[in-house]
Structures are given as C-alpha cells and as structure tokens.
Design a protein around this motif. Structure first.
Motif, PDB file in Angstrom:
ATOM      1  N   ILE A 151       0.884  -1.166   0.000  1.00 36.92           N
ATOM      2  CA  ILE A 151       0.000   0.000   0.000  1.00 36.92           C
ATOM      3  C   ILE A 151       0.919   1.212   0.000  1.00 36.92           C
ATOM      4  O   ILE A 151       1.431   1.644   1.046  1.00 36.92           O
ATOM      5  N   ASN A 154       0.629   4.304   2.296  1.00 40.06           N
ATOM      6  CA  ASN A 154       1.100   4.147   3.668  1.00 40.06           C
ATOM      7  C   ASN A 154       2.616   4.176   3.755  1.00 40.06           C
ATOM      8  O   ASN A 154       3.185   4.573   4.766  1.00 40.06           O
ATOM      9  N   VAL A 268      -9.307  -8.490  15.684  1.00 39.62           N
ATOM     10  CA  VAL A 268      -8.845  -7.508  14.704  1.00 39.62           C
ATOM     11  C   VAL A 268      -7.923  -6.470  15.346  1.00 39.62           C
ATOM     12  O   VAL A 268      -6.879  -6.122  14.800  1.00 39.62           O
ATOM     13  N   SER A 273      -1.653  -3.592  11.821  1.00 39.82           N
ATOM     14  CA  SER A 273      -1.734  -2.135  11.844  1.00 39.82           C
ATOM     15  C   SER A 273      -2.765  -1.606  10.857  1.00 39.82           C
ATOM     16  O   SER A 273      -2.944  -2.156   9.777  1.00 39.82           O
ATOM     17  N   ASP A 274      -3.415  -0.522  11.235  1.00 38.69           N
ATOM     18  CA  ASP A 274      -4.336   0.154  10.315  1.00 38.69           C
ATOM     19  C   ASP A 274      -3.577   0.782   9.154  1.00 38.69           C
ATOM     20  O   ASP A 274      -4.139   1.015   8.090  1.00 38.69           O
ATOM     21  N   MET A 275      -2.302   1.064   9.377  1.00 35.71           N
ATOM     22  CA  MET A 275      -1.518   1.739   8.340  1.00 35.71           C
ATOM     23  C   MET A 275      -0.465   0.805   7.753  1.00 35.71           C
ATOM     24  O   MET A 275       0.600   1.239   7.323  1.00 35.71           O
ATOM     25  N   ALA A 276      -0.766  -0.491   7.762  1.00 33.82           N
ATOM     26  CA  ALA A 276       0.197  -1.477   7.262  1.00 33.82           C
ATOM     27  C   ALA A 276       0.621  -1.151   5.835  1.00 33.82           C
ATOM     28  O   ALA A 276      -0.154  -0.601   5.051  1.00 33.82           O
ATOM     29  N   GLY A 293     -10.717  -4.341  -0.881  1.00 26.18           N
ATOM     30  CA  GLY A 293     -10.828  -4.097   0.554  1.00 26.18           C
ATOM     31  C   GLY A 293     -10.096  -2.848   1.006  1.00 26.18           C
ATOM     32  O   GLY A 293     -10.559  -2.120   1.878  1.00 26.18           O
ATOM     33  N   VAL A 294      -8.938  -2.587   0.409  1.00 25.99           N
ATOM     34  CA  VAL A 294      -8.134  -1.426   0.816  1.00 25.99           C
ATOM     35  C   VAL A 294      -8.616  -0.146   0.153  1.00 25.99           C
ATOM     36  O   VAL A 294      -8.827   0.866   0.817  1.00 25.99           O
ATOM     37  N   LEU A 297     -13.783  -0.765  -0.522  1.00 24.93           N
ATOM     38  CA  LEU A 297     -14.762  -1.064   0.524  1.00 24.93           C
ATOM     39  C   LEU A 297     -14.544  -0.201   1.760  1.00 24.93           C
ATOM     40  O   LEU A 297     -13.437  -0.142   2.295  1.00 24.93           O
TER      41      LEU A 297
ATOM     42  N   TYR B 228     -10.546  -5.014   6.771  1.00 24.31           N
ATOM     43  CA  TYR B 228     -10.512  -4.241   5.530  1.00 24.31           C
ATOM     44  C   TYR B 228     -11.456  -3.048   5.584  1.00 24.31           C
ATOM     45  O   TYR B 228     -11.113  -1.954   5.130  1.00 24.31           O
ATOM     46  N   HIS B 231     -10.613  -0.934   9.431  1.00 21.20           N
ATOM     47  CA  HIS B 231      -9.279  -0.657   9.948  1.00 21.20           C
ATOM     48  C   HIS B 231      -8.269  -0.284   8.876  1.00 21.20           C
ATOM     49  O   HIS B 231      -7.837   0.854   8.787  1.00 21.20           O
ATOM     50  N   LEU B 232      -7.870  -1.229   8.077  1.00 23.02           N
ATOM     51  CA  LEU B 232      -6.818  -0.970   7.099  1.00 23.02           C
ATOM     52  C   LEU B 232      -7.268   0.059   6.075  1.00 23.02           C
ATOM     53  O   LEU B 232      -8.343  -0.063   5.495  1.00 23.02           O
ATOM     54  N   ARG B 233      -6.457   1.080   5.856  1.00 29.61           N
ATOM     55  CA  ARG B 233      -6.814   2.075   4.859  1.00 29.61           C
ATOM     56  C   ARG B 233      -5.557   2.701   4.284  1.00 29.61           C
ATOM     57  O   ARG B 233      -4.512   2.705   4.921  1.00 29.61           O
TER      58      ARG B 233
END
Lengths: 319, 318
Positions: A151, A154, A268, A273-276, A293-294, A297, B228, B231-233
């Motif tokens: 990503i 990030n 979860v 991490s949210d910022m992986a 998903g990234v 969604l 997804y 959380h992950l963004r």
C-alpha cells in the motif's frame, strides 16, 4: 623476611583482585550483542510522524512534502511467477509514481526490463543501478517481489517528512549474527542517499562483489545489508505509532487466523496495523480482494481528516 | 438467524464483529440460550423449518422491539454486513414506506424477491404488513423456501421490492463472498444468471464501494472483512467513488436511523456441507423472555407446491 613476604602477598592479592575487577568490567559492555530478547532494542524503530506533528506543517510545507515523497517501485520478477507478476501489474503497482518490472529473462506476455541475469544478487544490483540512473526526481525506492502486496500511500506516510538525502534502509528487520538486514519478502525501502551510496560501493569488488562471495552464498537480502553497512547505511524497522509491524511477510488471512487463536476476544485490534504497508504470500485472487478491501470497501461517513491527499491513478477501475 | 449448534462456531463471530453496529441485535434460534443470549422460537432446526423460524422471528421483533427501530434486517450467521452502508442506503427513505431491500432475484414473483443469505431489510411498515398478512391469513406458511415465501407474502401485502444498487448501479447486497464476485467467472449455465433481477457485472465493478452484505462468510473472513472495512486504509487516499450525500439528510449532520438486525444463523441441514445453504435456521436472541409468548396461529403446513417445485425456489448454491 616475614614483612617482605607479607607485602609481596598483599601485592599478589591486590593484583589478583584488580585483575578480577577488570575481567568483570570487561563483560559489562554497553552493547549487549547476542541476547535475542533484547533484539528489538538494537536496531532503530522508524515510525511515521504523529497526527499532531503533521498538523503543525504549513500548507506550503505540505505541498512541498507531497511533491518530494514520490516512490519508484522495483518489482523483481521471473517468468515462473507470471501470475503474480500480472496481478501486481494490475493492482498495487499502479499506485507507485513509477514502477518497473525487472526480469531474469523476457516473457512474451508482460512488459519488463530484461536484465538477462540468472544470479539473483547480480540481478538485484543491476536493477538498483538502473533505477538510480532513471529515477529522475524520485527520491524513494521500494524493492519487492510480486508476491508482496504494498500500500504505497502508507509507505509515503511512513517516510513523509524524512529527508531522502539522508541514508534510510527500512522494512522488517531481522538479525543474523551481528548483521541486521531488512527482509526481502516483506519489501525494502531505500532513500535516494542510501541508493547513491550503494551504487558507489558496488564498484568495490572486495567489499561488495558482483557475483557474491565465491566460498559461500549469502541471500540477496544479506548481501544487500552487508554492502549497505560498508556504506554506513543501517537497517531500521518500520512500525506504526503503537509499535505494530508495517511490513508483513504473511498474508492478511494468516495473520487474522493467528490472531483468532492467540487473541480470540480481540481478533482484529490485536492483529495488524491500520496503516500497514505490506503483506506477502497471498494468492492472486486474494490480492484482487485486497485491492477492493483497501481502496474501495469502506463504511459510509467515516472521515479521517488526513493531512495529505493522494489521488487515484488514471485509467484504472479496481481502485 | 442461528441455531444451537452454530452459536460457538459462527454466531459468536457475528456478535464480535458487525452486529455491534446495529442499534439492537437479536440472535434467533430454535432454543433460548440466556448466556449468548438467543431468543428461542420454539421450532425445530433444519431446512424445513426455515420459513417457520423467519415468520416467528419477525413476529417477535415487531412485538418486542417494534418501537426500538425503523428498519429490520434479517441476516444469517454467515452473512457479513456493513451496517453504516445500510444506513446510507436507507437514508432517503422513511420507516412509514412499505418497502424492503436486498439482493433482488427475479423468478417466481412479479416484482422479484430478495435473496435470504445476502440479507434483507424491511421498513417498519413492511414488517407491520407482514405480520398483518398472517393475522388475516392472506399470508400463510406455504413453503420452507424462506426468501421466496417472504417475497410473495410481501408482494401480496403491497410492499415494494426496492432497488438497492448504488448511484452507479452497482450491487450492494451480495449472495457470495467478495472473492467470488470480484474474480470469479460464473459459467453461463450457472443459475445465478437467470435469477438476478439486474444485469450482472463481473470483475471489480460487480460490487459497490459501499457494499452492504456478503454471504457464505466463514469466521476468518468475517474478521478479515472487518479489518478491511473498518481498519486498514490507504493514508490520505481520495476514493474514486464519491457517493452523493443523501438529500434527505439536508445540511445537518446525519442522524442515526435506528436499525434492528435479527441476526439469523443458518445451520446447515444434516448432510449439507455448505454453511448457510438453502436451509436457513433462525437464531433468536432470548433475553429473559419470561412473559408468555402469544403464538400467532401456527402456520399451516405446506400443501402442494404453490410456486412450482418447492425445491426449485432455492437452488443448491454451489
């Protein structure tokens, strides 16, 4: 004479005690090298700038920073992993400011820079040299195989106000003996200065041989770390503000599954991490799902008030 | 909707993830379980009980929680729902409209009906009419094929089958997992092609960014989707799809529309392998339901097939 032997004895005892003290002091070295539980204290932990610090930047500073934080992606492919190559091409690599696929040999189906080189370390060297020469104004380099999903936004967030004219070598850090290296599997980040120094040290065959050492072969990730170390560049572990890993060599599904066993009441939150930045070992379908998903969604109505805006790439329909 | 044997294997993960975003959640089961908690509907489990459980669940919901919510969602214990997106979908509508939303199928009913596994949501008025239909015997237990029977009853009672697609006409309720919709290529003979009310799009445009539901979601995938979605963004990313703000919300901050979800867990019928297969059981959450439940007149046994073959209404989803 008793007094003479007495003072001689005292001397021996004093000397012995002195030696003992010296010996004991000798073991108290400030750098405790080989204790695995202290592993994480040895290398540096690199974290992104906090929200508060980011908000202190002016608009002008912000726009300057956005310009500078551009990423050149080097994706190392072989025809054997054609499917992942194609998937990386269709998905995350579109978010790099520039992406180049470096191959061991040409494949008809997909475009790549054919380095015509079977030796993996040599190929990596050639790719890095090529990237350095064609970087243009780009100041950050990301090296990965197409089995990794990255990503890039990030990644940019992590290095946002870091000075690329300083040497940075970031990823998930592992230790082998006294060598700290960034794991290849979860992606390697290099600043412009790190690459510049690396390209310089490539010229030194004794320190950084092109074909690797003849006697034993180190993996490319360790070769890279060794060469960089000669150039004064050291590995740093990328993590978020809570200390969670940003570079993962497992897939999301595996990490969630692990978390279900280890933290069943908080799956979860305890996982990732949210910022992986990276996940590895995903199938091509899982990578397509990750793209959705990234980048797509989301629950309506959640605003994050990020300090920067990254726009979606042109001519794309899966993000 | 769930069942006693699914509480720990499935319903528990629904409880830990998306159902927390509902204003009220009821786990409907054949039996009461005060620890979970589940509502006991007093039926059996299995495919044959599917519609019966749904009928009782909705009656229970209206009776005990009619005033707690404007909209009533039925889902299975292998359905994943993004409740915030359901609120967005419903924001332009009021609870007084006789309407319901879901993944729209076309056969067997004039206005179509909504897939059971993908979840469907009734307005309060729609729910009232459903219950009224049973009181007046306009609706009866015709078949165990729950989603089709719901659709037919609601149609008789003048409830509209809504269009749940987003502003780009992309589906929001999905009867399969994301991977299947995003990357699968449905064979031309697959029943799905003939069932979908709206044209199917394969590939990334199958699914709205503001998806409401997915089905056949196993526990691991529930947590993955939660990660997804919530959380992950990508930092700072400006999404390509910028949904218009529902005009009904005006300029003020959006007010939360209470949403009651009857999380129904499906217990696979004996021998069936697919979770949430054609037979959906209903899990009720029975908080201490001490007061005697007045049973609505027991649904009449299914007579002959009213809608073509009973088994055809819910084809094996595979």
């Amino acid at each position: 004479m008793p007094s003479e032997s007495g003072s001689f004895l005292k001397g021996v005892i004093l000397g012995g005690v002195f030696c003992l003290i010296l010996a004991l002091l000798g073991t108290f070295s400030p750098e405790i090298q080989f204790r695995s539980d202290d592993h994480h204290h040895l290398h540096h932990h690199l974290k992104p700038l906090s929200r508060e610090e980011l908000q202190k930047l002016t608009v002008a500073q912000m726009s300057k920073v956005t310009q500078q934080v551009r990423v050149y992606c080097l994706i190392m492919v072989t025809p054997k992993i054609l499917v992942h190559w194609a998937t990386a091409n269709e998905t995350w690599s579109k978010h790099c400011d520039r992406s180049a696929f470096y191959s061991s040999e040409s494949a008809k189906a997909l475009e790549a820079i054919d380095l015509q080189e079977k030796n993996e370390w040599t190929r990596l060297r050639k790719a890095i040299t090529h990237a350095y020469d064609s970087a243009g104004g780009i100041r950050w380099f990301f090296v990965a195989r197409p089995t990794t999903f990255a990503i890039i936004e990030n990644l940019k967030y992590l290095v946002l106000v870091k000075d690329s004219s300083q040497p940075f070598y970031i990823g998930h850090v592992q230790k082998s003996g006294d060598l700290e290296y960034v794991e290849y599997e979860s992606g390697i980040v290099l600043s412009y200065e790190a690459v510049r120094r690396l390209v310089e040290v490539f010229k030194d065959e004794s320190k950084c041989p092109e074909r690797g050492h003849a006697i034993w072969t180190l993996s490319e990730e360790k070769q890279l770390a060794t060469c960089l170390r000669y150039a004064g560049v050291f590995a740093e572990n990328g993590e978020d503000e809570k200390g969670k890993e940003l570079f993962n060599k497992k897939s999301v599904n595996t990490l969630i599954s692990d978390s279900m066993s280890q933290n069943p009441s908080d799956v979860v939150e305890a996982c990732c991490s949210d910022m992986a930045i990276t996940f590895t070992g995903m199938s091509q379908s899982q990578m397509q799902v990750m793209m959705y998903g990234v980048y797509r969604l989301r629950p309506y109505g959640h605003n994050f008030h990020d300090s920067l805006t990254f726009l979606p790439p042109k001519d794309s329909d899966n993000d | 909707m769930t069942g006693p044997s699914n509480l720990q294997s499935k319903a528990r993960h629904v409880r830990a993830t998306w159902s927390r975003h509902c204003n009220t959640v009821l786990f409907m089961s054949s039996e009461e379980d005060r620890g979970f908690p589940t509502v006991g509907l007093g039926t059996g489990e299995g495919r044959e009980q599917l519609y019966r459980k749904t009928i009782r669940a909705f009656h229970y919901a209206l009776k005990n929680h009619g005033e707690d919510a404007d909209w009533f969602l039925k889902a299975d214990d292998d359905t994943f729902v993004v409740v915030d997106n359901l609120r967005w979908l419903l924001a332009n509508h009021s609870a007084g409209e006789p309407i319901y939303y879901g993944k729209r199928f076309k056969p067997y009913a004039k206005q179509g009906y909504m897939s059971g596994g993908a979840g469907y949501v009734l307005s309060k008025e729609a729910l009232r009419r459903f219950v009224e239909g049973f009181r007046t015997k306009v609706c009866t237990h015709t078949t165990s094929v729950e989603d089709l029977a719901m659709g037919q009853c609601l149609e008789k009672m003048g409830v509209l089958a809504g269009d749940s697609r987003d502003t780009l006409h992309r589906e929001t309720f999905h009867p399969f997992v994301p991977e299947h919709h995003l990357t699968g290529r449905f064979s031309k003979t697959f029943w799905y092609w003939n069932y979908c009310y709206y044209p199917i799009t394969e590939g990334p445009q199958c699914c709205s960014d503001l998806a409401v539901s997915f089905h056949y979601v196993d526990p691991e995938l529930m947590y993955v989707l939660e990660y997804y979605a919530y959380h992950l963004r990508p930092y700072g990313y400006r999404h390509r799809y910028q949904p218009p703000r529902p005009p009904a919300l005006g300029m003020a901050a959006p007010t939360e529309k209470p949403l009651l979800a009857t999380a129904k867990v499906t217990r696979a019928a004996a021998g069936a392998e697919k979770p949430g297969g054609a037979g959906s059981t209903q899990a009720s959450e029975a908080r201490s339901d001490a007061r005697a439940r007045t049973e609505t007149s027991p649904p009449s046994e299914p007579s002959s097939t009213t809608l073509g073959q009973e088994s055809q209404g819910q084809p094996a989803r595979d």
